[in-house]
Design a protein around this motif. Structure first.
Motif, PDB file in Angstrom:
ATOM      1  N   PRO A 195     -43.307 -49.692  21.768  1.00 40.27           N
ATOM      2  CA  PRO A 195     -42.212 -48.804  21.356  1.00 40.27           C
ATOM      3  C   PRO A 195     -42.064 -47.552  22.212  1.00 40.27           C
ATOM      4  O   PRO A 195     -41.217 -46.696  21.916  1.00 40.27           O
ATOM      5  CB  PRO A 195     -42.618 -48.425  19.929  1.00 40.27           C
ATOM      6  N   PHE A 196     -42.846 -47.419  23.285  1.00 46.57           N
ATOM      7  CA  PHE A 196     -42.861 -46.166  24.046  1.00 46.57           C
ATOM      8  C   PHE A 196     -41.476 -45.767  24.538  1.00 46.57           C
ATOM      9  O   PHE A 196     -41.040 -44.619  24.347  1.00 46.57           O
ATOM     10  CB  PHE A 196     -43.811 -46.284  25.246  1.00 46.57           C
ATOM     11  N   TYR A 197     -40.765 -46.675  25.193  1.00 50.73           N
ATOM     12  CA  TYR A 197     -39.474 -46.325  25.793  1.00 50.73           C
ATOM     13  C   TYR A 197     -38.457 -45.989  24.708  1.00 50.73           C
ATOM     14  O   TYR A 197     -37.685 -45.027  24.834  1.00 50.73           O
ATOM     15  CB  TYR A 197     -38.978 -47.472  26.673  1.00 50.73           C
ATOM     16  N   TRP A 198     -38.456 -46.759  23.650  1.00 45.54           N
ATOM     17  CA  TRP A 198     -37.537 -46.533  22.534  1.00 45.54           C
ATOM     18  C   TRP A 198     -37.779 -45.170  21.897  1.00 45.54           C
ATOM     19  O   TRP A 198     -36.846 -44.383  21.712  1.00 45.54           O
ATOM     20  CB  TRP A 198     -37.712 -47.657  21.513  1.00 45.54           C
ATOM     21  N   GLU A 199     -39.023 -44.889  21.578  1.00 48.31           N
ATOM     22  CA  GLU A 199     -39.348 -43.645  20.881  1.00 48.31           C
ATOM     23  C   GLU A 199     -39.160 -42.424  21.784  1.00 48.31           C
ATOM     24  O   GLU A 199     -38.738 -41.357  21.321  1.00 48.31           O
ATOM     25  CB  GLU A 199     -40.782 -43.699  20.344  1.00 48.31           C
ATOM     26  N   THR A 200     -39.473 -42.585  23.062  1.00 50.28           N
ATOM     27  CA  THR A 200     -39.284 -41.469  23.992  1.00 50.28           C
ATOM     28  C   THR A 200     -37.801 -41.145  24.151  1.00 50.28           C
ATOM     29  O   THR A 200     -37.400 -39.976  24.073  1.00 50.28           O
ATOM     30  CB  THR A 200     -39.894 -41.808  25.365  1.00 50.28           C
ATOM     31  N   ALA A 201     -37.002 -42.173  24.364  1.00 54.72           N
ATOM     32  CA  ALA A 201     -35.554 -41.958  24.502  1.00 54.72           C
ATOM     33  C   ALA A 201     -34.967 -41.392  23.212  1.00 54.72           C
ATOM     34  O   ALA A 201     -34.087 -40.523  23.246  1.00 54.72           O
ATOM     35  CB  ALA A 201     -34.870 -43.264  24.869  1.00 54.72           C
ATOM     36  N   LYS A 202     -35.449 -41.873  22.095  1.00 57.03           N
ATOM     37  CA  LYS A 202     -34.977 -41.383  20.797  1.00 57.03           C
ATOM     38  C   LYS A 202     -35.203 -39.878  20.669  1.00 57.03           C
ATOM     39  O   LYS A 202     -34.314 -39.133  20.230  1.00 57.03           O
ATOM     40  CB  LYS A 202     -35.707 -42.136  19.683  1.00 57.03           C
ATOM     41  N   ALA A 203     -36.387 -39.437  21.072  1.00 55.36           N
ATOM     42  CA  ALA A 203     -36.701 -38.000  21.002  1.00 55.36           C
ATOM     43  C   ALA A 203     -35.786 -37.191  21.917  1.00 55.36           C
ATOM     44  O   ALA A 203     -35.343 -36.094  21.558  1.00 55.36           O
ATOM     45  CB  ALA A 203     -38.163 -37.776  21.375  1.00 55.36           C
ATOM     46  N   VAL A 204     -35.500 -37.726  23.094  1.00 51.39           N
ATOM     47  CA  VAL A 204     -34.632 -37.014  24.043  1.00 51.39           C
ATOM     48  C   VAL A 204     -33.195 -36.965  23.525  1.00 51.39           C
ATOM     49  O   VAL A 204     -32.551 -35.910  23.530  1.00 51.39           O
ATOM     50  CB  VAL A 204     -34.673 -37.693  25.427  1.00 51.39           C
TER      51      VAL A 204
END
Length: 346
Positions: free
Chosen positions: A334-343
């Motif tokens: 989930p790293f890319y999903w969660e990182t983009a979500k935060a941004v």
């Protein structure tokens, strides 16, 4: 002659040489050549935008190619990432599979779902649109050898599409074609004259602005910008080119400087494709973990986001949300999903 006298003689000689007008002019010219770029860069250098409008791209075809349910994927992107902006695409081969037999149900559904969530949309249409092979014309069009018929059919499609979808108030901008002048993709050559006609058709039917896309790295920008009202650009860091990976040797300030040099107002530029996924020799769902790391490791993802933020543009759309979802749900990452979500939600 003593060392002191030699030094004094050298100073006098240098003074006489510098007194010559030609030497003075050359010296001034060299100084200007050195200082001018520094002064130019000082005034045009980008400053990080105080506020960035983040958006996402979505392609029903790409989601399907990854093995995802494209409708479920789309609503997950809207509901979990919660972007306020999206770039969507009308695929010609889906919307007009047979000549004059139109079916806009897929894009209407996407627009309806975006409208429910108050998501503003850039809507892309034409022959050359999002995702490889870039050109998505219907077979009946590709099989024709009559160029006049093909142009007429394209313009009729643009007219019908605009009329069919212009009632959606959440479409705030049209995009006509995608990198039409840039030689990338499995496409028959597009001409500037035909793109001008497509733009004219849209303008005759609707007052909303039109964006034309160009390659941020390899395009000339101004010719495409002059075709419409806004310029969309890509922002890629590492790509696959036939047999090898290629790192673009461009600093984050390159794009702002290029805008000034090409005469395109920075406020009229939208970063429509910020690389957010690998670019390798096969579709991303088939890449090995080792291969994915070569063009989009976790560190590269973070660096690319920082790079874009420092570029000075106010509107940035991520490329790769479908892959983030695939990584999260299929690859348990989930790293890319969660990182983009935060941004996006920051």
């Amino acid at each position: 002659m003593t060392l002191a006298k030699q030094f004094g003689y050298a100073i006098k000689l240098f003074g006489r040489i510098f007194a010559l007008k030609a030497v003075q002019l050359v010296t001034i010219g060299l100084a200007l050549a050195i200082v001018s770029p520094l002064v130019f860069f000082y005034f045009v250098r980008p400053k990080p935008a105080t506020h960035i409008n983040y958006g996402v791209n979505f392609s029903q075809k790409y989601a399907t190619e990854l093995g995802l349910d494209w409708k479920k994927s789309y609503t997950q992107i809207l509901d979990d990432l919660k972007p306020k902006y999206a770039r969507l695409v009308v695929y010609w081969d889906i919307s007009e599979p047979q000549i004059s037999n139109y079916n806009y149900s897929d894009i209407i559904w996407q627009l309806d779902e975006a409208k429910k969530r108050d998501v503003k949309v850039i809507l892309t249409m034409g022959r050359k649109v999002l995702r490889y092979p870039e050109c998505h014309e219907p077979n009946w069009w590709k099989q024709s050898t009559d160029n006049q018929f093909k142009e007429d059919a394209l313009l009729k499609y643009i007219e019908t599409t605009t009329n069919q979808l212009k009632s959606y108030a959440n479409i705030f901008m049209w995009q006509v074609e995608n990198e039409p002048m840039y030689p990338f993709g499995d496409c028959q050559k597009q001409t500037k004259e035909t793109v001008e006609k497509e733009v004219a058709v849209v303008k005759s039917l609707d007052a909303r602005p039109i964006m034309i896309q160009d390659s941020g790295e390899g395009g000339f920008w101004r010719p495409d910008y002059l075709l419409g009202d806004y310029l969309g650009i890509s922002m890629y860091r590492r790509t696959w080119y036939k047999f090898f990976y290629f790192n673009y040797p461009l600093a984050h300030w390159t794009y702002k400087v290029k805008a000034v040099l090409t005469g395109v107002p920075v406020e009229k530029i939208i970063v429509t494709e910020l690389q957010g996924e690998p670019w390798g020799p096969v579709i991303n769902s088939k890449l090995t973990e080792e291969e994915k790391q070569k063009s989009m490791s976790k560190q590269q993802f973070l660096e690319t986001i920082s790079y874009a933020q420092k570029s000075g543009f106010n509107n940035i759309y991520f490329w790769g949300a479908e892959w983030w979802l695939w990584e999260k749900e299929v690859n348990n990452n989930p790293f890319y999903w969660e990182t983009a979500k935060a941004v996006i939600q920051n």
